[in-house]
Design an enzyme around this catalytic site. Structure first.
Site, PDB file in Angstrom:
ATOM      1  N   GLY A 172       0.798  -1.218   0.000  1.00  0.00           N
ATOM      2  CA  GLY A 172       0.000   0.000   0.000  1.00  0.00           C
ATOM      3  C   GLY A 172       0.826   1.261   0.000  1.00  0.00           C
TER       4      GLY A 172
ATOM      5  CB  CYS B 182     -19.319  -2.252   5.933  1.00  0.00           C
ATOM      6  SG  CYS B 182     -18.883  -1.179   7.324  1.00  0.00           S
TER       7      CYS B 182
END
Length: 515
Positions: free
Chosen positions: A223, A274
């Site tokens: 990342g 989520c």
């Protein structure tokens, strides 16, 4: 060392003057042993991948012969956000979740960190392109001394010769590009072997939104070095999108095909944890329906000539649709054990922005907000970002419908009320039917919600009582939510658009009018 003596520096496959000058400047600063201009070919990929396997950075999987796992140091992958800075001229543009540093001060610090940082190593120059073909493509160049980064960039964007061809227009004009600089920060002494670098030393991941530039130092985590990778690039892409009247979002793009072959496309923004991945990969339980994820990570959205909002995967060009697919609905997905129903449709675009602005997760009893799942990925002030979303809604009469979903509502005993996974398509069917105008919606103070009769619940893997509880609107819980939203808006400050406070006041009035 004079840059003119660095092997490979003068073998550039381009005459782009700014690119050549920048690469020469970075080579002079970092003093590599050689410069390699990456061509993005299969041969190059195979050679570098083999090199990484021999070094132990990539490890073949015994269960999946065609797969490789990255042997990353946990000390390098953990909490990279602690070293991430937004270096904007205005400290407020870092937003409530960002760490700010003055861009001049950061460049002074990083210039000294990068000085000689590639000694004994190879500097790789990776031209890349994201987005569709033509003038709408986003061009960038990644400079790195990490082979892992080169291989990662090839998997995440169009790199090398094919990308470099777009740096000059048909009329010979040189196009601008985004400069990304990275080093693992471990120079080698003469004769020293290239061993894994230490991961407990200085790290910086710095974004310069106004200059459209990213500098990363000291990390080998995917990342951090792969600055052109999709999510990392959102800090720059989001700022560019505002200037261009578009959106660059942390969204997946879903293609839904009904039993009669009708197709709709949905853009969905979910914070971590989520249900984003299960939505994109689950097998639908509704007979005759199909769901396909066209993009798992990011999307660029813009209005077409027909006034509709189109979304495109900046890497894959959304499965052979290079200019994007028309979006019928936008989903914001949170994670709440109470209060937020399974599915809510916004009353209009402005109300939809309110739902996105207050998107929330429950973490150990603490409600945290992550607007549009973009809070840690923005390159400018959150209030201005929300203003941009509202302004987008004034540009067309053919806007997508906006919905809020919550797969994680729980009963009084703590059990999940909705089974999720493939059953989520039943909720998406209601979304499609609402867009088509064929499904009913119950008017509530928070928006439109389905009744059990409006959902296809045939053979659903949940008791009907649980489904009723999952879609129910508890006015008392929402009254308790109001001060939490008010406090959240206060953290955004004076740049919060007044329309969102108007939405909060309207919700307060509607809840006050209910028994």
């Amino acid at each position: 060392m004079m840059t003119t003596t660095v092997p490979g520096l003068d073998r550039a496959p381009t005459t782009h003057r700014r690119l050549l000058a920048w690469v020469r400047e970075m080579a002079e600063l970092t003093t590599p042993d050689q410069v390699v201009w990456c061509d993005g070919s299969d041969r190059e990929r195979d050679r570098l991948t083999t090199q990484l396997v021999h070094a132990g950075t990539l490890v073949p999987s015994p269960d999946e012969p065609d797969s490789l796992r990255v042997a990353a140091d946990p000390a390098d992958t953990a909490r990279i956000g602690d070293h991430t800075y937004v270096c904007s001229r205005d400290p407020a543009d870092a937003g409530p979740a960002g760490k700010w540093m003055d861009p001049v001060d950061m460049k002074i610090i990083l210039t000294e960190q990068f000085r000689g940082a590639m000694r004994g190593r190879t500097m790789y120059v990776v031209p890349f392109r994201t987005g569709p073909l033509g003038e709408d493509a986003e061009l960038g160049v990644q400079i790195t001394d990490s082979v892992h980064t080169v291989v990662s960039m090839r998997a995440l964007a169009r790199t090398g010769t094919a990308a470099l061809a777009g740096f000059v227009d048909y009329d010979g004009a040189e196009r601008d590009f985004l400069p990304y600089l990275h080093s693992v920060g471990a120079p080698l002494a003469p004769g020293q072997a290239d061993v894994p670098w230490p991961c407990d030393h200085t790290k910086y991941l710095s974004y310069f939104p106004e200059e459209r530039m990213v500098w990363s130092y000291g990390s080998g985590h995917d990342g951090a070095p792969s600055l052109g990778r999709q999510r990392s690039a959102l800090r720059i892409a989001s700022a560019l999108a505002r200037e261009d009247g578009r959106l660059a979002e942390h969204m997946l793009i879903l293609k839904l095909t009904g039993v009669e072959g009708t197709t709709h496309f949905i853009a969905a923004a979910f914070p971590p944890g989520c249900g984003r991945t299960t939505l994109a990969t689950a097998e639908p339980t509704s007979p005759g329906w199909q769901i396909e994820a066209l993009s798992h990570d990011v999307a660029r959205l813009r209005f077409g000539d027909d006034g509709r909002l189109y979304a495109v995967d900046p890497v894959a060009a959304t499965g052979g649709a290079p200019w994007g697919v028309p979006i019928s609905a936008i989903l914001f997905g949170g994670r709440r054990g109470d209060t937020v129903p399974l599915i809510t449709e916004a009353r209009n675009w402005q109300h939809g922005v309110f739902l996105g602005a207050t998107l929330s997760t429950d973490e150990a009893g603490v409600v945290r907000r992550n607007p549009m799942a973009m809070l840690p990925l923005l390159g400018y002030h959150l209030g201005d970002y929300l203003r941009h979303w509202l302004d987008m809604g004034t540009r067309s009469d053919a806007l997508p419908a906006v919905f809020l979903v919550n797969w994680f509502r729980r009963g009084a005993d703590g059990r999940l009320l909705w089974p999720g996974f493939g059953e989520n398509l039943r909720v998406l069917r209601w979304v499609v039917e609402r867009v088509e105008g064929t499904a009913s919606g119950l008017v509530t103070p928070i928006g439109y919600v389905p009744t059990t009769a409006a959902l296809d619940l045939s053979d659903v893997d949940a008791p009907i009582e649980d489904v009723r509880a999952a879609i129910a609107v508890d006015d008392a819980q929402w009254r308790a939510e109001l001060p939490l939203i008010r406090d959240w808006f206060d953290t955004i400050g004076d740049r919060l658009p007044s329309e969102l406070r108007d939405e909060l006041h309207a919700l307060t009035r509607r809840l006050a009018a209910t028994p």
